[in-house]
Scaffold this motif. Structure first.
Motif, mmCIF file in Angstrom:
data_model
loop_
_atom_site.group_PDB
_atom_site.id
_atom_site.type_symbol
_atom_site.label_atom_id
_atom_site.label_comp_id
_atom_site.label_asym_id
_atom_site.label_seq_id
_atom_site.Cartn_x
_atom_site.Cartn_y
_atom_site.Cartn_z
ATOM 1 N N GLU A 474 8.097 65.782 20.890
ATOM 2 C CA GLU A 474 8.463 66.230 19.914
ATOM 3 C C GLU A 474 9.832 66.053 19.519
ATOM 4 O O GLU A 474 9.953 65.549 18.280
ATOM 5 N N PHE A 493 3.146 72.490 17.527
ATOM 6 C CA PHE A 493 3.575 71.192 17.557
ATOM 7 C C PHE A 493 3.545 70.407 16.027
ATOM 8 O O PHE A 493 4.738 69.884 15.544
ATOM 9 N N ILE A 497 7.232 69.243 13.599
ATOM 10 C CA ILE A 497 7.104 67.808 13.280
ATOM 11 C C ILE A 497 6.588 67.482 12.272
ATOM 12 O O ILE A 497 7.173 66.836 11.125
#
Length: 625
Positions: A474, A493, A497
């Motif tokens: 990440e 996640f 991102i």
């Protein structure tokens, strides 16, 4: 709380590799525990030992009062010759056996058997259980009960295996990566289900939102030590950092003291006195403490990316269909430098097709896709790469490059690169077939990034990667000097991102949503609540009361309206009868799974019709007959 499972001095070796040695811990009734460790340290092996699927080299595993364990494995252990229905009800559970007999009797329309088994269902109080079973199957989208297990896809088999474990209602539920191959709606449902279940839970997962919301304790396995954290994932991160700081301070202090003691040892005459023996023993203990390594190994992913030109990828009125399925219709978009896009949508809505289109693996039916001359793709595919299992780890990297260049101009050998990817020199000459699934995925990620891409496509990158590797990935992606497309069911996640989302809604519709997954999901839920509120308001809406104003005076019904009014009374009565009948069928527990779903939809439609007709009847009843 009484202990459900006790582990004492457990050890297991895999070939030449010691996975864990002399570890001990206890799982108490009612706890919901997550197990966290780096890939290759034996998480799945440990779960296999606890579920009695394997034997330890040494140590004792004690189960209290022969409790019932339900184990969801990463690789499903199902009978390919069974139908889905047979596999679901293959159990020693008396209620499940009775429900299976009942379902078979219904399918054969054996009235005598139905009557006798119904009495047994009453006796076992199994009707509610049957309804719950059908709910689990519906939520996990298992609706092909007569199909052979061997004919299911890998994802379908995983969902079937998960449903089978949940349906058995074990005392201790052991789950190994349960969110893999589930879409986002299924993950959210499973999250809510596990929060409410009374089963004790031990789970390995990389999904940090899932872990944070379900588990109330975390066990970390590191360097043959077990560390317990009485809290969720957020608490674990805080306390783990504190633990590492204390360890580092202890080792640093021991090293400073060791220098002094080493001087004393050198000055000691060979014929050491008995008085100094305690100090000599203390020196060797201090030496062991000072030589401890705090293994905060991070994956260094600052790999140089190829130069990115002005023109990235441009799609203009792109359409793609397959027989009977429209996936993408008239989609246009121009990618900008450094943007990070997430892709969400149900299975079969065209996500993988889109990735294949922009990488030229597929051609569109119509429209144009232009790819900039400087674009160099790095494609991390969900199915992974087919390594030669007889290759050594170092061979797989050397096939790509012997040296890897970094953004600061420095270079690194393949051996050094692998060390940064948590493959120490002693494991680099191991055969790939000996690596765990997570280690192979990490090696695959290493090979993708080594090729210096400037446009990264990551298709389910979080599956089988440990949380430590995900954290570093990440950080790398946030600083990546290129474009990124991510397809992932990992909400944490995605939130960390992506800048915006392509939402694949089905039937060719793709929309661009400005925000991360949590913002999108909250918007979906908010819109749903508004629709429900609007529908309720419309149903309960009443005709305003008449006033003395001439414009609001009652008027007489026309002949046509009188006929409509009479017909409405008949239609409403019929609909009420049908609704009552369907509700009785749904509550009876006699319906097979596919009929349950159909009848539920039919009931919703009929209630909508009834609401509309009742509102029209009320409207006409306000006028003079």
């Amino acid at each position: 709380m009484r202990p459900f499972l006790q582990v004492e001095n457990l050890s297991k070796r895999w070939g030449e590799i010691m996975l864990f040695e002399n570890i001990s811990f206890t799982i108490f009734e009612g706890q919901k525990v997550a197990l966290i460790a780096k890939n290759g340290t034996g998480k799945s092996t440990l779960l296999n030992l606890l579920a009695d699927k394997d034997s330890p080299d040494s140590g004792i595993i004690t189960l209290t009062n022969d409790i019932n364990i339900g184990y969801f494995e990463q690789i499903p252990n199902l009978n390919p010759e069974n139908t889905v229905l047979e596999e679901i009800f293959e159990s020693d559970n008396q209620k499940l056996k009775t429900i299976k007999e009942f379902e078979l009797a219904v399918s054969k329309n054996n009235q005598n058997a139905i009557a006798s088994i119904s009495a047994k269902m009453d006796e076992l109080n199994a009707w509610d259980f049957e309804v719950e079973i059908k709910q689990i199957l519906t939520e996990l989208k298992i609706n092909i009960l007569d199909k052979l297990v061997g004919g299911l896809s890998g994802g379908q088999q995983k969902r079937l295996s998960l449903a089978k474990v949940l349906i058995n209602k074990p005392d201790l539920l052991i789950l190994d990566e349960p969110t893999n191959h589930l879409d986002l709606e299924m993950i959210e449902w499973l999250e809510a289900y596990l929060e409410k279940t009374k089963s004790t839970l031990l789970m390995v997962t990389h999904d940090r939102y899932f872990l944070d919301r379900v588990c109330n304790e975390i066990i970390e396995m590191e360097d043959n030590q077990i560390y317990r954290y009485l809290g969720n994932y957020s608490y674990f991160l805080q306390k783990r950092d504190e633990r590492i700081e204390i360890q580092q301070a202890t080792v640093s202090k021991a090293k400073n003291l060791l220098r002094t003691e080493m001087e004393w040892m050198r000055r000691m005459p060979k014929a050491r006195s008995h008085k100094a023996k305690y100090r000599i023993d203390s020196f060797y203990d201090l030496k062991d403490k000072a030589s401890q390594k705090i293994k905060e190994e991070n994956v260094n992913l600052n790999v140089k990316s190829a130069r990115l030109g002005k023109k990235i990828i441009e799609l203009e009125n792109v359409s793609k269909s397959f027989p009977g399925v429209k996936l993408i219709e008239n989609f246009s978009y121009k990618f900008s430098r450094f943007e990070k896009v997430g892709i969400v949508g149900n299975n079969g809505t065209g996500k993988s097709t889109f990735l294949n289109l922009i990488t030229n693996s597929l051609q569109p039916d119509s429209g144009a896709i232009e790819i900039g001359q400087t674009i160099k793709f790095g494609y991390y595919r969900q199915e992974g790469i087919q390594f030669d299992p007889k290759d050594r780890v170092i061979d797989a990297v050397n096939k790509i490059a012997e040296y890897i260049y970094f953004e600061d101009g420095t270079k690194m050998s393949a051996t050094q690169m692998l060390t940064h990817f948590l493959f120490p020199p002693e494991t680099q000459y191991n055969y790939i077939e000996k690596l765990s699934g997570g280690e192979q995925r990490r090696l695959y990620l290493c090979t993708v990034l080594m090729e210096n891409p400037n446009f990264l496509i990551l298709d389910e990158p979080t599956n089988d990667l440990d949380i430590m590797t995900l954290n570093v990935l990440e950080e790398y992606l946030q600083a990546f000097a290129g474009c990124v497309i991510v397809v992932s069911h990992d909400r944490f996640f995605m939130d960390k991102i992506v800048d915006h989302l392509f939402v694949f809604e089905g039937n060719g519709v793709v929309t661009d949503f400005p925000g991360n997954y949590t913002v999108y999901r909250n918007k979906v839920l908010e819109d749903k609540e508004k629709q429900e509120a609007k529908k309720t308001a419309n149903v309960s809406k009443e005709k305003p009361k008449n006033t003395s104003n001439k414009d609001t005076e009652k008027r007489k019904l026309s002949f046509k309206e009188k006929r409509e009014f009479e017909q409405l009374e008949k239609d409403i009565a019929k609909l009420e009868d049908k609704i009552n009948t369907i509700e009785e069928e749904l509550n009876s527990g006699n319906l097979p799974h596919d009929k349950l779903f159909t009848k539920s939809e039919e009931l919703t439609q009929m209630k909508t019709q009834l609401d509309e007709k009742e509102f029209r009847w009320l409207e006409l009843s306000e006028w003079e007959q």
